[in-house]
Design an enzyme around this catalytic site. Structure first.
Site, PDB file in Angstrom:
ATOM      1  N   GLU A 203       0.841  -1.186   0.000  1.00  0.00           N
ATOM      2  CA  GLU A 203       0.000   0.000   0.000  1.00  0.00           C
ATOM      3  C   GLU A 203       0.880   1.241   0.000  1.00  0.00           C
ATOM      4  OE1 GLU A 203      -3.849   0.178   2.467  1.00  0.00           O
ATOM      5  OE2 GLU A 203      -2.394   1.299   3.666  1.00  0.00           O
ATOM      6  N   ASP A 224      -3.770   4.282  -1.729  1.00  0.00           N
ATOM      7  CA  ASP A 224      -4.858   4.381  -0.770  1.00  0.00           C
ATOM      8  C   ASP A 224      -5.426   5.789  -0.712  1.00  0.00           C
ATOM      9  OD1 ASP A 224      -6.587   3.573   1.315  1.00  0.00           O
ATOM     10  OD2 ASP A 224      -5.195   4.338   2.810  1.00  0.00           O
TER      11      ASP A 224
END
Length: 291
Positions: A203, A224
């Site tokens: 991420e 994200d």
């Protein structure tokens, strides 16, 4: 006895179907269905199940398993297959057999069918919303406890793509892993050292983290909650990386709705992962009535 049409083959990871059915029947039947005793033991019955709203069908194997476990003499005659789009008042299947068994199995069978069809239907709405963009709709681990594998299958019936099934078949470095490891580069290095033989995904909450992930040529970069302008820049960086021989796929995650998913997809991301398709569940309205 289960009859045609043939349903799609279940993926290998759906290896807990019978366990799920066992647990569901046990919690419902307990020491026995006392209400079903109102019906003579030798009485036969026929019932039909219809959809009361438009939906994508999913859950045939679970329905079949429920009826067969309650009484192998029950015959299920399907008019649709998993993945089919159906309309309100459309016939899904008929069942015939001992009336007590039909009454006992009804709720558990419909619970599976309405839940999994609800999942598949939610996925299909997102898939339809991004049609033509080349973007895939992907699930997450935000599933109903005990129904992970079933819902993952339902995602596929709705036209979506499975992310990792659990914690065992992919490394996904998230913000807490990055913080605990001392940074994204350290976390990726530690993951490489594991030599786990599974995809390496990370991420990124900033463009600098995205650059670091691309520099390490991870299998998947999950950006994200990026604003659209930053998301487009991350897509440009990823495409440049792939043009230079990299393999990284870019995925977006964060606050995605039916209202904004197409705008996100049109940035050029490869995938959009959406927890809501499995956790914000609206079961499909079904009805079973004796003929």
């Amino acid at each position: 006895m289960i009859t045609t049409p043939a349903a799609p083959m279940l993926p290998d990871y759906v290896n807990d179907l019978q366990t799920s059915v066992d647990h569901a029947l046990a919690e419902d039947i307990g020491s026995g269905d006392v209400t079903a005793r109102l019906v003579p033991a030798n009485q036969l019955g026929t019932a039909r199940v219809i959809a009361r709203e438009d939906a994508i069908v999913c859950g045939r194997a679970w329905v079949d398993a429920v009826f067969q476990q309650v009484d192998p003499a029950v015959a299920v005659d399907w008019s649709v297959s998993d993945g089919d789009r159906v309309h309100s008042d459309q016939l899904l299947f008929r069942v015939h057999g001992p009336a007590r068994a039909l009454l006992t199995a009804e709720r558990t069978a419909l619970n599976f069918l309405q839940t999994l069809s609800g999942t598949a239907t939610a996925v299909a709405r997102y898939v339809d919303a991004v049609a033509g963009t080349g973007c895939s709709i992907v699930d997450t681990r935000k599933t109903l406890p005990g129904l992970r594998n079933a819902q993952k299958y339902a995602v596929r019936c709705g036209g979506g793509v499975n992310h990792r099934i659990g914690l065992y078949d992919g490394i996904l470095i998230k913000e807490n892993h990055i913080a605990a490891a001392g940074g994204i580069a350290a976390a990726i290095a530690a993951a490489r050292a594991l030599d786990a033989g599974v995809p390496l995904m990370t991420e990124a909450e900033t463009l600098d983290e995205a650059r670091a992930a691309l520099g390490a040529d991870v299998d998947l970069l999950l950006v994200d909650d990026f604003p659209l302008d930053q998301l487009r820049e991350a897509v440009t960086l990823t495409r440049s990386h792939r043009a230079s021989g990299g393999r990284t796929v870019i995925e977006y995650s964060g606050n995605t709705t039916l209202d904004n998913v197409r705008s996100i997809a049109e940035t050029g991301v490869d995938r959009v992962s959406i927890g809501a398709i499995t956790k914000h569940l609206s079961a499909v309205d079904l009805s079973m009535r004796f003929a």
